[in-house]
Enzyme design. Structure first.
Site, short mmCIF file in Angstrom:
data_model
loop_
_atom_site.label_atom_id
_atom_site.label_comp_id
_atom_site.label_asym_id
_atom_site.label_seq_id
_atom_site.Cartn_x
_atom_site.Cartn_y
_atom_site.Cartn_z
N GLU A 97 -9.93 2.75 -8.80
CA GLU A 97 -11.15 3.16 -8.12
C GLU A 97 -11.87 4.17 -9.02
O GLU A 97 -12.45 3.78 -10.03
CB GLU A 97 -10.81 3.72 -6.74
CG GLU A 97 -12.03 3.85 -5.84
CD GLU A 97 -11.72 4.44 -4.48
OE1 GLU A 97 -12.38 4.07 -3.53
OE2 GLU A 97 -10.82 5.31 -4.39
N HIS A 109 -6.08 3.90 -6.55
CA HIS A 109 -7.23 4.65 -6.02
C HIS A 109 -7.03 6.15 -6.24
O HIS A 109 -5.91 6.61 -6.42
CB HIS A 109 -7.41 4.34 -4.54
CG HIS A 109 -8.17 3.06 -4.33
ND1 HIS A 109 -9.17 2.93 -3.41
CD2 HIS A 109 -8.09 1.88 -4.97
CE1 HIS A 109 -9.66 1.71 -3.47
NE2 HIS A 109 -9.01 1.05 -4.42
N GLU A 110 -8.15 6.88 -6.22
CA GLU A 110 -8.15 8.31 -6.58
C GLU A 110 -7.36 8.50 -7.88
O GLU A 110 -6.39 9.28 -7.95
CB GLU A 110 -7.56 9.18 -5.45
CG GLU A 110 -8.38 9.16 -4.18
CD GLU A 110 -8.10 7.92 -3.33
OE1 GLU A 110 -6.94 7.49 -3.27
OE2 GLU A 110 -9.04 7.36 -2.75
N HIS A 138 0.83 -1.20 0.00
CA HIS A 138 0.00 0.00 0.00
C HIS A 138 0.87 1.25 0.00
O HIS A 138 1.77 1.38 0.83
CB HIS A 138 -0.92 0.00 1.23
CG HIS A 138 -1.92 1.10 1.20
ND1 HIS A 138 -2.12 1.97 2.24
CD2 HIS A 138 -2.78 1.49 0.23
CE1 HIS A 138 -3.06 2.84 1.91
NE2 HIS A 138 -3.48 2.57 0.70
N HIS A 139 0.59 2.12 -0.96
CA HIS A 139 1.25 3.43 -1.03
C HIS A 139 0.19 4.52 -1.06
O HIS A 139 -0.33 4.85 -2.12
CB HIS A 139 2.08 3.54 -2.32
CG HIS A 139 3.28 2.67 -2.37
ND1 HIS A 139 3.91 2.32 -3.55
CD2 HIS A 139 4.00 2.06 -1.38
CE1 HIS A 139 4.97 1.55 -3.28
NE2 HIS A 139 5.03 1.38 -1.97
N GLU A 140 -0.17 5.05 0.09
CA GLU A 140 -1.04 6.23 0.12
C GLU A 140 -0.12 7.45 0.03
O GLU A 140 0.82 7.58 0.82
CB GLU A 140 -1.87 6.25 1.41
CG GLU A 140 -2.65 7.53 1.64
CD GLU A 140 -3.65 7.85 0.51
OE1 GLU A 140 -4.55 7.06 0.28
OE2 GLU A 140 -3.49 8.92 -0.13
N GLU A 171 -16.76 1.78 0.54
CA GLU A 171 -16.32 2.47 1.75
C GLU A 171 -17.30 3.56 2.20
O GLU A 171 -17.36 3.89 3.37
CB GLU A 171 -14.91 3.04 1.55
CG GLU A 171 -14.83 4.11 0.50
CD GLU A 171 -13.39 4.42 0.07
OE1 GLU A 171 -12.54 3.52 0.12
OE2 GLU A 171 -13.13 5.57 -0.33
C1 NOJ Z 1 -8.88 6.07 0.05
C2 NOJ Z 1 -9.02 4.72 -0.56
O1 NOJ Z 1 -10.07 4.69 -1.48
C3 NOJ Z 1 -9.23 3.73 0.57
O2 NOJ Z 1 -9.48 2.45 0.02
C4 NOJ Z 1 -8.03 3.74 1.46
O3 NOJ Z 1 -8.28 2.91 2.54
C5 NOJ Z 1 -7.74 5.14 1.96
N1 NOJ Z 1 -7.71 6.07 0.91
C6 NOJ Z 1 -6.40 5.23 2.68
O4 NOJ Z 1 -5.38 5.06 1.74
#
Ligand code: NOJ
Length: 664
Positions: A465, A446-447, A376-378, A471
């Site tokens: 996404e 995502h985003e 995971h890379h946020e 969510e």
């Molecule tokens: C938004 C993402 O859509 C979600 O799946 C994720 O858990 C959070 N960001 C944190 O990265």
């Protein structure tokens, strides 16, 4: 790629275009003759129009550009027109079917401006049986700045449409509104419309490369839609070093909503696969330390409720191994979450774990158990910070056998300045996909910027996404996704590519936001695994909520990539039923969902092999099920069926049916 048949023939202007140089036209037909396109130059301006079955779908619509230094809206003449025909097939590494037919008629129009500079511009039109595509080509070498793309889609009627607004919707996470197309504001594509009972269309784009995203705006509340490219913060739309091409502008045309979903026009207009060895690209279902965060049972940052601990991850790995999941997603493993990460994404490290998370230990354990960690890379939208660590971050995951990474860009803009869907964002996302491919890593973005079919070229781009996902059923202050949402998005956002919606929630009570909930029955959660195609798909819930529930069998059995797909019935916003054939067996899986109204599913199994017998294991809503008052009952029953069987199954409000058809 298999080249079945490919002919090219050249025609001079005299043969294919008629009229004077200031006023001339040229036509093109789809291989089946049902779709036609007329290109016209009138008083130096460029126009196209599109018909299907001899009826106008798009009336005469303007083409052209405003460049920073030049006006490309007129003064053109046709220099040459070239027609060609191509018919090939190609195979998808993963997808909703294996083989894709790519048969089209093409018309390439070479143009130049009649004033002194004689600027050249080419237009390439392609007609397929499932729609039309066109793109611009700038053939000369120079640096240009596009201030505005003048492309219009002048619709022949005020068609009912399904869209979300571009502005005030973050990351495309909106609820689709049905309204006459003249009433929309600026909207992203795909923009899906119902032209008549027998014609559905969707305007989108294909192969978005180093350009800005296409949005559409109706001019003066009319049915004339104009391209509205997402700008840079400085106002320009696109910086381009030419020769170069724009993305394809596409109009999918289909007799039924189901055929919209089966169109491969967008994929056909992307470049072939660039990844030679695809053996490491493995579709699958996974679980994650994820829903717990969204339900506030866990936190991303360290503390008493930290989700990403070594022990908790090993517990999830055990569960994944026991139930045959391919991976375990772990969010909140790396430094940076203790900050206000949606504003301070530049504090994220993508190589340093929190002390409570031992990456080496966890990945070794996962390997023993035959499971992969999903990384995971946020970024919090801090694209520059991410790019500065990209190589090390992917190298680290590669070293530890992590073969898939979920990225995130929760932040108002990229680097506090540029829109996700600007050329800036488009360049960033591409860099990440290419770097991931280099390290043999599959991507779940995502985003994102709205997908445009790049997964054909980079099949490691598994899913994205860009949709209001499950969510929202955890924390959305408006209560969660309404029952019709999932009966609309297969025909809107999903036309842009696989969609990471993350269905599979089994426990609906919400201690934190009691008025927010999953507004479906449990049977519908099962059916969504088939309805929503995503070659990497997460079963959303916390593992304890799956324990000892017989309905879980459907999720653990359901594949994530398919040999064949059919859509027996669909009405946008009301219901949809999809049947898909497994790639590794002769078995079929069916998912059928309805909106807030109950109905009886009447499903002819005519897609099954004639003469063969199958055992149907049907997961349907149990007696008295109702999405608001009694969502949980699921009845599981078995019967033998053949291709002549018609199943009649009652579907409760916002319910669904999931069926496994095993060939005997
Ligand atoms: C938004 C993402 O859509 C979600 O799946 C994720 O858990 C959070 N960001 C944190 O990265």
């Amino acid at each position: 790629m298999k080249n079945v048949f490919c002919i090219l023939w050249l025609c001079t202007l005299a043969l294919t275009a008629c009229g004077t140089s200031a006023n001339s036209s040229s036509t093109l037909e789809s291989p089946d003759g049902r779709n036609s396109l007329l290109f016209e130059v009138e008083n130096g301006k460029l126009y196209y129009s599109v018909n299907r079955d001899n009826k106008p779908v798009i009336n005469r619509s303007l083409l052209g550009f405003q460049l920073s230094r030049e006006d490309l809206s007129g003064s053109f003449r046709i220099d040459n027109v070239t027609h060609s025909y191509s018919s090939t097939t190609w195979e998808q590494v993963w997808g909703e079917e294996i083989t894709v037919d790519d048969t089209y008629h093409q018309m390439e129009v070479a143009l130049s401006q009649t004033h002194a500079n004689g600027r050249k511009l080419n237009l390439i039109f392609r007609l397929y049986n499932d729609g039309a595509g066109f793109r611009y080509e700038f053939p000369e070498a120079e640096d240009i700045v596009i201030m505005d793309e003048l492309t219009e889609f002048n619709l022949a009627g005020n068609y009912p449409s399904w869209s979300i607004p571009t502005y005030h919707t973050e990351y495309y996470e909106g609820l689709y509104r049905k309204m006459p197309v003249s009433a929309i504001d600026t909207v992203p594509t795909p923009l899906t419309m119902k032209v008549s009972d027998n014609l559905y269309i969707s305007i989108h784009e294909a192969n978005l490369t180093d350009y800005a995203v296409l949005n559409l705006t109706p001019l003066n509340n009319s049915t004339r839609l104009k391209a509205d490219l997402t700008p840079w913060s400085t106002g320009e739309k696109v910086f381009m070093t030419t020769p170069g091409v724009t993305p394809w502008r596409i109009i999918i045309m289909a007799d039924t909503p189901g055929d919209l979903l089966l169109s491969r026009l967008m994929l056909n207009l992307n470049e072939p696969n660039k990844i030679a060895d695809t053996s490491w690209i493995k579709p699958g279902r996974y679980i994650g330390i994820w829903w717990g965060m969204h339900m506030e049972a866990y936190t991303w940052a360290p503390g008493l409720k930290h989700g990403a601990t070594t022990a908790n991850t090993m517990r999830y790995i055990d569960f994944a191994a026991k139930h045959g999941f391919s991976g375990v997603l772990v969010e909140g493993w790396n430094l940076g979450w203790e900050n206000d990460w949606t504003r301070e994404g530049d504090k994220f490290s993508f190589t340093q774990s929190y002390p409570g998370f031992d990456l080496e230990k966890v990945t070794k354990y996962a390997a023993i158990k035959g499971v992969n960690l999903v990384g995971h890379h946020e970024t919090g939208g801090a694209a520059k910070n991410y790019e500065s660590q990209l190589e090390e971050a992917f190298a680290l995951y590669h070293k530890y056998g992590v073969n898939a990474v979920k990225t995130g860009y929760v932040g108002f803009q990229h680097d506090g300045k540029e829109w996700h869907s600007s050329q800036y964002g488009v360049r960033h996302y591409r860099k990440v996909i290419e770097t991931a491919a280099k390290y043999q890593i599959m991507m779940d973005n995502h985003e994102p910027v709205m997908p445009t079919g790049l997964q054909r070229t980079y099949p490691n781009l598994m899913t994205q996404e860009g949709v209001r996902g499950q969510e929202y059923d955890a924390w959305s202050r408006d209560g969660g996704n309404p029952p019709d949402h999932t009966t609309i998005i297969p025909f809107t956002r999903r036309l842009a590519g696989p969609m990471d919606f993350m269905p599979g929630t089994f426990k609906f009570e919400n201690p934190v936001f009691p008025n927010t909930r999953v507004w479906t029955t449990l049977a519908k959660q099962l059916a969504l695994s088939v309805v929503i195609f995503s070659p990497l798909q997460m079963a959303s819930d916390m593992i304890e909520n799956y324990e000892n529930n017989p309905a879980f069998e459907f999720i653990t059995t359901c594949p994530a990539t398919w040999a064949e797909t059919v859509v027996p019935e669909a009405r946008i916003g009301e219901y949809v039923t999809i049947a898909r054939k497994d790639r590794d067996s002769e078995n079929w899986f069916v998912g059928s969902i309805t909106n807030e109204n109950s109905r009886t599913l009447q499903l002819p199994l005519s897609f099954l092999d004639e003469g063969a017998t199958y055992r149907a294991k049907i997961f349907r809503n149990g007696e008295g099920a109702d999405y608001e008052t009694n969502p949980y009952p699921v009845t599981i029953e078995e019967q033998e069926v053949t291709s002549t069987t018609v199943l009649n199954i009652h579907q409760a409000t916002s319910s669904g049916t999931a069926i496994i058809l095993t060939k005997l």
